[in-house]
Write a protein that holds these residues in place. Structure first.
Motif, PDB file in Angstrom:
ATOM      1  N   HIS A 101       0.835  -1.200   0.000  1.00  0.00           N
ATOM      2  CA  HIS A 101       0.000   0.000   0.000  1.00  0.00           C
ATOM      3  C   HIS A 101       0.872   1.254   0.000  1.00  0.00           C
ATOM      4  O   HIS A 101       0.657   2.177  -0.798  1.00  0.00           O
ATOM      5  CB  HIS A 101      -0.939  -0.001   1.207  1.00  0.00           C
ATOM      6  CG  HIS A 101      -1.700   1.266   1.362  1.00  0.00           C
ATOM      7  ND1 HIS A 101      -2.811   1.564   0.601  1.00  0.00           N
ATOM      8  CD2 HIS A 101      -1.495   2.334   2.169  1.00  0.00           C
ATOM      9  CE1 HIS A 101      -3.258   2.760   0.938  1.00  0.00           C
ATOM     10  NE2 HIS A 101      -2.482   3.238   1.890  1.00  0.00           N
ATOM     11  N   PHE A 102       1.843   1.306   0.899  1.00  0.00           N
ATOM     12  CA  PHE A 102       2.687   2.494   0.984  1.00  0.00           C
ATOM     13  C   PHE A 102       3.532   2.686  -0.264  1.00  0.00           C
ATOM     14  O   PHE A 102       3.711   3.806  -0.735  1.00  0.00           O
ATOM     15  CB  PHE A 102       3.567   2.456   2.239  1.00  0.00           C
ATOM     16  CG  PHE A 102       2.796   2.774   3.486  1.00  0.00           C
ATOM     17  CD1 PHE A 102       2.175   3.996   3.645  1.00  0.00           C
ATOM     18  CD2 PHE A 102       2.676   1.851   4.505  1.00  0.00           C
ATOM     19  CE1 PHE A 102       1.451   4.303   4.790  1.00  0.00           C
ATOM     20  CE2 PHE A 102       1.958   2.139   5.649  1.00  0.00           C
ATOM     21  CZ  PHE A 102       1.351   3.371   5.785  1.00  0.00           C
ATOM     22  N   ILE A 103       4.038   1.612  -0.823  1.00  0.00           N
ATOM     23  CA  ILE A 103       4.847   1.730  -2.037  1.00  0.00           C
ATOM     24  C   ILE A 103       4.000   2.230  -3.200  1.00  0.00           C
ATOM     25  O   ILE A 103       4.429   3.084  -3.976  1.00  0.00           O
ATOM     26  CB  ILE A 103       5.545   0.390  -2.363  1.00  0.00           C
ATOM     27  CG1 ILE A 103       6.636   0.118  -1.328  1.00  0.00           C
ATOM     28  CG2 ILE A 103       6.117   0.398  -3.777  1.00  0.00           C
ATOM     29  CD1 ILE A 103       7.276  -1.249  -1.431  1.00  0.00           C
ATOM     30  N   LYS A 104       2.782   1.731  -3.317  1.00  0.00           N
ATOM     31  CA  LYS A 104       1.903   2.154  -4.419  1.00  0.00           C
ATOM     32  C   LYS A 104       1.409   3.587  -4.240  1.00  0.00           C
ATOM     33  O   LYS A 104       1.305   4.336  -5.205  1.00  0.00           O
ATOM     34  CB  LYS A 104       0.694   1.226  -4.511  1.00  0.00           C
ATOM     35  CG  LYS A 104       1.013  -0.141  -5.047  1.00  0.00           C
ATOM     36  CD  LYS A 104      -0.238  -1.012  -5.025  1.00  0.00           C
ATOM     37  CE  LYS A 104       0.079  -2.440  -5.383  1.00  0.00           C
ATOM     38  NZ  LYS A 104      -1.088  -3.328  -5.217  1.00  0.00           N
ATOM     39  N   GLU A 105       1.084   3.967  -3.027  1.00  0.00           N
ATOM     40  CA  GLU A 105       0.430   5.252  -2.779  1.00  0.00           C
ATOM     41  C   GLU A 105       1.389   6.422  -2.593  1.00  0.00           C
ATOM     42  O   GLU A 105       1.020   7.558  -2.846  1.00  0.00           O
ATOM     43  CB  GLU A 105      -0.487   5.155  -1.558  1.00  0.00           C
ATOM     44  CG  GLU A 105      -1.618   4.156  -1.713  1.00  0.00           C
ATOM     45  CD  GLU A 105      -2.536   4.457  -2.885  1.00  0.00           C
ATOM     46  OE1 GLU A 105      -2.856   5.639  -3.106  1.00  0.00           O
ATOM     47  OE2 GLU A 105      -2.913   3.507  -3.589  1.00  0.00           O
TER      48      GLU A 105
END
Length: 126
Positions: A101-105
């Motif tokens: 999630h953090f990498i994508k967002e």
């Protein structure tokens, strides 16, 4: 140690500005455009007193008649305590989903990506 969102806001300001008085914290809180909190000094003082009772901060001196406070608990310690419930609440305990999630967002620059790659390499060696 369980802290409310507002208690965490106060802790964030204390970590940045410490040591400081409740009045100084109140001024910093009012001037923070991101939080946009319009809160009374008495509310801030109540939260500071609560944080002191919980053992998160302590009195470290006086500035005139005002009590000066500093943190006892580190940001890392509170992060470690909060992470499991955060991960459970939002990602059903799945660390892979959290990281993805953090990498994508997040907007990551080359330096951020290199840092994350180094962390992963080091984790693999452990």
């Amino acid at each position: 140690m369980k802290l409310s969102d507002f208690e965490m806001d106060i802790m964030q300001f204390l970590w940045q500005e410490e040591p400081c008085t409740a009045s100084q914290l109140h001024k910093v809180l009012l001037s923070d455009k991101q939080k946009d909190k319009k809160v009374a000094y008495t509310t801030v003082k109540t939260i500071v007193d609560r944080l002191e009772q919980k053992g998160a901060i302590e009195r470290c001196g006086l500035e005139g008649r005002a009590i000066v406070y500093r943190t006892i608990v580190t940001q890392d310690t509170l992060s470690e305590q909060a992470m499991p419930s955060f991960m459970q609440r939002f990602f059903k305990g799945n660390s892979r989903s959290l990281i993805a999630h953090f990498i994508k967002e997040e907007k990551l620059n080359d330096e951020d990506i290199e840092y994350l790659q180094t962390l992963l390499k080091n984790k693999k060696l452990d």
